[in-house]
Motif scaffolding. Structure first.
Motif, PDB file in Angstrom:
ATOM      1  N   TYR A   1      70.221  -2.490  24.054  1.00 58.06           N
ATOM      2  CA  TYR A   1      71.387  -3.328  24.375  1.00 58.06           C
ATOM      3  C   TYR A   1      71.417  -3.469  25.892  1.00 58.06           C
ATOM      4  N   LYS A   2      71.148  -4.657  26.393  1.00 61.14           N
ATOM      5  CA  LYS A   2      70.925  -4.844  27.832  1.00 61.14           C
ATOM      6  C   LYS A   2      71.844  -5.895  28.433  1.00 61.14           C
ATOM      7  N   GLY A   3      71.890  -5.892  29.757  1.00 56.34           N
ATOM      8  CA  GLY A   3      72.598  -6.927  30.506  1.00 56.34           C
ATOM      9  C   GLY A   3      71.600  -7.937  31.038  1.00 56.34           C
ATOM     10  N   SER A   4      71.906  -8.529  32.170  1.00 54.71           N
ATOM     11  CA  SER A   4      71.074  -9.620  32.703  1.00 54.71           C
ATOM     12  C   SER A   4      69.727  -9.145  33.266  1.00 54.71           C
ATOM     13  N   ARG A   5      69.601  -7.865  33.591  1.00 52.93           N
ATOM     14  CA  ARG A   5      68.339  -7.369  34.182  1.00 52.93           C
ATOM     15  C   ARG A   5      67.207  -7.272  33.164  1.00 52.93           C
ATOM     16  N   VAL A   6      67.518  -7.497  31.902  1.00 55.29           N
ATOM     17  CA  VAL A   6      66.508  -7.347  30.857  1.00 55.29           C
ATOM     18  C   VAL A   6      65.270  -8.205  31.140  1.00 55.29           C
ATOM     19  N   PHE A   7      65.462  -9.381  31.718  1.00 52.97           N
ATOM     20  CA  PHE A   7      64.329 -10.295  31.931  1.00 52.97           C
ATOM     21  C   PHE A   7      63.346  -9.726  32.949  1.00 52.97           C
ATOM     22  N   ASP A   8      63.869  -9.067  33.993  1.00 57.34           N
ATOM     23  CA  ASP A   8      62.989  -8.395  34.966  1.00 57.34           C
ATOM     24  C   ASP A   8      62.302  -7.197  34.315  1.00 57.34           C
ATOM     25  N   GLU A   9      63.058  -6.472  33.488  1.00 59.97           N
ATOM     26  CA  GLU A   9      62.518  -5.263  32.859  1.00 59.97           C
ATOM     27  C   GLU A   9      61.365  -5.568  31.905  1.00 59.97           C
ATOM     28  N   VAL A  10      61.488  -6.640  31.120  1.00 61.35           N
ATOM     29  CA  VAL A  10      60.414  -6.924  30.156  1.00 61.35           C
ATOM     30  C   VAL A  10      59.150  -7.410  30.851  1.00 61.35           C
ATOM     31  N   GLU A  11      59.302  -7.992  32.040  1.00 61.82           N
ATOM     32  CA  GLU A  11      58.109  -8.413  32.779  1.00 61.82           C
ATOM     33  C   GLU A  11      57.178  -7.242  33.037  1.00 61.82           C
ATOM     34  N   ALA A  12      57.762  -6.077  33.266  1.00 64.14           N
ATOM     35  CA  ALA A  12      56.970  -4.876  33.570  1.00 64.14           C
ATOM     36  C   ALA A  12      56.215  -4.340  32.350  1.00 64.14           C
ATOM     37  N   VAL A  13      56.651  -4.709  31.150  1.00 63.23           N
ATOM     38  CA  VAL A  13      56.031  -4.137  29.939  1.00 63.23           C
ATOM     39  C   VAL A  13      55.567  -5.183  28.927  1.00 63.23           C
ATOM     40  N   GLN A  14      55.790  -6.470  29.214  1.00 62.10           N
ATOM     41  CA  GLN A  14      55.584  -7.498  28.182  1.00 62.10           C
ATOM     42  C   GLN A  14      54.142  -7.634  27.706  1.00 62.10           C
ATOM     43  N   HIS A  15      53.176  -7.280  28.554  1.00 57.72           N
ATOM     44  CA  HIS A  15      51.772  -7.423  28.149  1.00 57.72           C
ATOM     45  C   HIS A  15      51.423  -6.564  26.935  1.00 57.72           C
TER      46      HIS A  15
ATOM     47  N   GLN B   1      70.576 -13.340  22.660  1.00 60.11           N
ATOM     48  CA  GLN B   1      71.711 -13.359  23.583  1.00 60.11           C
ATOM     49  C   GLN B   1      73.016 -13.649  22.851  1.00 60.11           C
ATOM     50  N   LYS B   2      74.055 -12.914  23.236  1.00 67.44           N
ATOM     51  CA  LYS B   2      75.402 -13.164  22.692  1.00 67.44           C
ATOM     52  C   LYS B   2      76.397 -12.754  23.769  1.00 67.44           C
ATOM     53  N   ASN B   3      77.213 -13.684  24.182  1.00 65.52           N
ATOM     54  CA  ASN B   3      78.159 -13.459  25.282  1.00 65.52           C
ATOM     55  C   ASN B   3      77.401 -12.931  26.502  1.00 65.52           C
ATOM     56  N   GLN B   4      77.820 -11.788  27.041  1.00 62.13           N
ATOM     57  CA  GLN B   4      77.139 -11.223  28.223  1.00 62.13           C
ATOM     58  C   GLN B   4      76.028 -10.254  27.830  1.00 62.13           C
ATOM     59  N   ARG B   5      75.783 -10.109  26.540  1.00 64.93           N
ATOM     60  CA  ARG B   5      74.827  -9.108  26.055  1.00 64.93           C
ATOM     61  C   ARG B   5      73.466  -9.735  25.780  1.00 64.93           C
ATOM     62  N   ASN B   6      72.411  -9.022  26.165  1.00 65.84           N
ATOM     63  CA  ASN B   6      71.042  -9.364  25.765  1.00 65.84           C
ATOM     64  C   ASN B   6      70.519  -8.221  24.906  1.00 65.84           C
ATOM     65  N   TYR B   7      70.211  -8.521  23.676  1.00 67.37           N
ATOM     66  CA  TYR B   7      69.644  -7.517  22.776  1.00 67.37           C
ATOM     67  C   TYR B   7      68.126  -7.644  22.829  1.00 67.37           C
ATOM     68  N   LEU B   8      67.480  -6.609  23.316  1.00 68.66           N
ATOM     69  CA  LEU B   8      66.016  -6.609  23.387  1.00 68.66           C
ATOM     70  C   LEU B   8      65.498  -5.924  22.129  1.00 68.66           C
ATOM     71  N   TYR B   9      64.815  -6.694  21.297  1.00 70.32           N
ATOM     72  CA  TYR B   9      64.290  -6.183  20.020  1.00 70.32           C
ATOM     73  C   TYR B   9      62.773  -6.173  20.112  1.00 70.32           C
ATOM     74  N   ILE B  10      62.233  -4.979  20.275  1.00 70.08           N
ATOM     75  CA  ILE B  10      60.773  -4.812  20.388  1.00 70.08           C
ATOM     76  C   ILE B  10      60.263  -4.436  19.009  1.00 70.08           C
ATOM     77  N   LYS B  11      59.428  -5.286  18.462  1.00 68.67           N
ATOM     78  CA  LYS B  11      58.995  -5.100  17.079  1.00 68.67           C
ATOM     79  C   LYS B  11      57.792  -4.155  16.980  1.00 68.67           C
ATOM     80  N   ALA B  12      57.788  -3.398  15.912  1.00 70.22           N
ATOM     81  CA  ALA B  12      56.670  -2.489  15.661  1.00 70.22           C
ATOM     82  C   ALA B  12      55.448  -3.296  15.246  1.00 70.22           C
ATOM     83  N   ASP B  13      54.279  -2.677  15.391  1.00 67.41           N
ATOM     84  CA  ASP B  13      53.052  -3.288  14.876  1.00 67.41           C
ATOM     85  C   ASP B  13      53.185  -3.392  13.374  1.00 67.41           C
ATOM     86  N   GLN B  14      52.841  -4.521  12.832  1.00 70.76           N
ATOM     87  CA  GLN B  14      52.965  -4.693  11.370  1.00 70.76           C
ATOM     88  C   GLN B  14      51.744  -4.138  10.660  1.00 70.76           C
TER      89      GLN B  14
END
Length: 196
Positions: free
Chosen positions: A161-175, A183-196
Motif C-alpha cells: 500500500y503506497k503513496g506517490s513515491r511508488v513510481f520511483d520505487e518500482v524503477e529500482a526493481v522493475q527489471h 490507483q484509488k484516491n491518494q493510494r497506489n496499490y503495488l501488486y507484484i505477482k508471483a511467477d505462475q
C-alpha cells in the motif's frame, strides 16, 4: 453512518457477519486508541476509511492461502484482511509492544482463529514461504523485498500500500518483477505477482 453504508459505494462484497466483525473492530480500536494512541485514525469515520483502504485490493488480487503483513500497526491492512479472509492463514509482524497487545486482544475478542500475531521485526519471523506478503507505509519496495527474502519464494506475491513515491520505487526493481499499480484516491496499490 455505519460501515455498511461506506461499503455500498465500493465494489467490495462482504457478508453481514464480516461487516459486523469489522464494526466491532472499529469500536475496539476507537476505544483503545483514546488511551494508547495506536493510530492517527482518531474517529470511527477515519477508521472506516482505513478499513476500506485495507479491503480494496480484494477486488483485484488472487486470494492467498497464507499472508504475512509487515508492520501491521493498529491492524491495517493485516488484521482487516484476517477478518475478511477467514480461510487464509494470516501472520501479523509488529514490533511495538502496545500495538502487539491490541492486536492480540482484538484477535481473541473477534474470534480470529486464522490470525497469529508475531511481536517481532519481520527479519525474525520464521515460517515457510508465504503466498502473499503485504505492507502499508513501511519502508521502500526494494528494502521490503530484501527484508522478506527468507520467507518468500517464486510463488510469493506482494501487496504494498503506497503513496506517490511508488513510481520511483518500482524503477529500482522493475527489471525483475511483474507488477500492476492500481490507483484509488491518494493510494497506489503495488501488486507484484508471483511467477505462475
Amino acid at each position: 453512518m455505519k460501515l455498511a453504508d461506506y461499503l455500498k459505494n465500493e465494489s467490495i462484497k462482504l457478508d453481514e457477519a464480516t461487516i459486523q466483525k469489522l464494526e466491532s473492530f472499529s469500536e475496539l480500536l476507537h476505544e483503545w486508541n483514546q488511551i494508547h494512541n495506536l493510530t492517527g485514525a482518531k474517529t470511527i469515520a477515519k477508521i472506516y476509511e482505513n478499513i476500506i483502504d485495507s479491503l480494496y485490493p480484494l477486488t483485484f488480487i488472487k486470494i492467498p492461502k497464507s499472508l504475512l503483513d509487515v508492520g501491521t500497526g493498529a491492524g491495517f491492512p493485516g488484521l482487516i484482511l484476517g477478518i475478511a479472509l477467514p480461510q487464509t492463514e494470516i501472520v501479523l509482524a509488529e514490533p511495538l509492544k502496545k500495538r502487539v497487545s491490541f492486536l492480540k486482544y482484538a484477535c481473541i475478542d473477534l474470534g480470529l482463529d486464522n490470525v497469529k500475531v508475531e511481536g517481532k521485526r519481520v527479519e525474525q519471523v520464521k515460517h515457510e514461504p508465504f503466498e502473499m506478503i503485504s505492507s502499508r507505509a513501511v519502508t521502500d519496495t526494494k528494502f521490503l523485498l530484501e527484508l522478506t527474502k527468507h520467507i518468500s519464494d517464486a510463488h510469493t506475491s506482494y501487496l504494498f500500500y503506497k503513496g506517490s513515491r511508488v513510481f520511483d520505487e518500482v524503477e529500482a526493481v522493475q527489471h525483475q518483477l511483474s507488477y500492476d499499480i492500481v490507483q484509488k484516491n491518494q493510494r497506489n496499490y503495488l501488486y507484484i505477482k508471483a511467477d505462475q
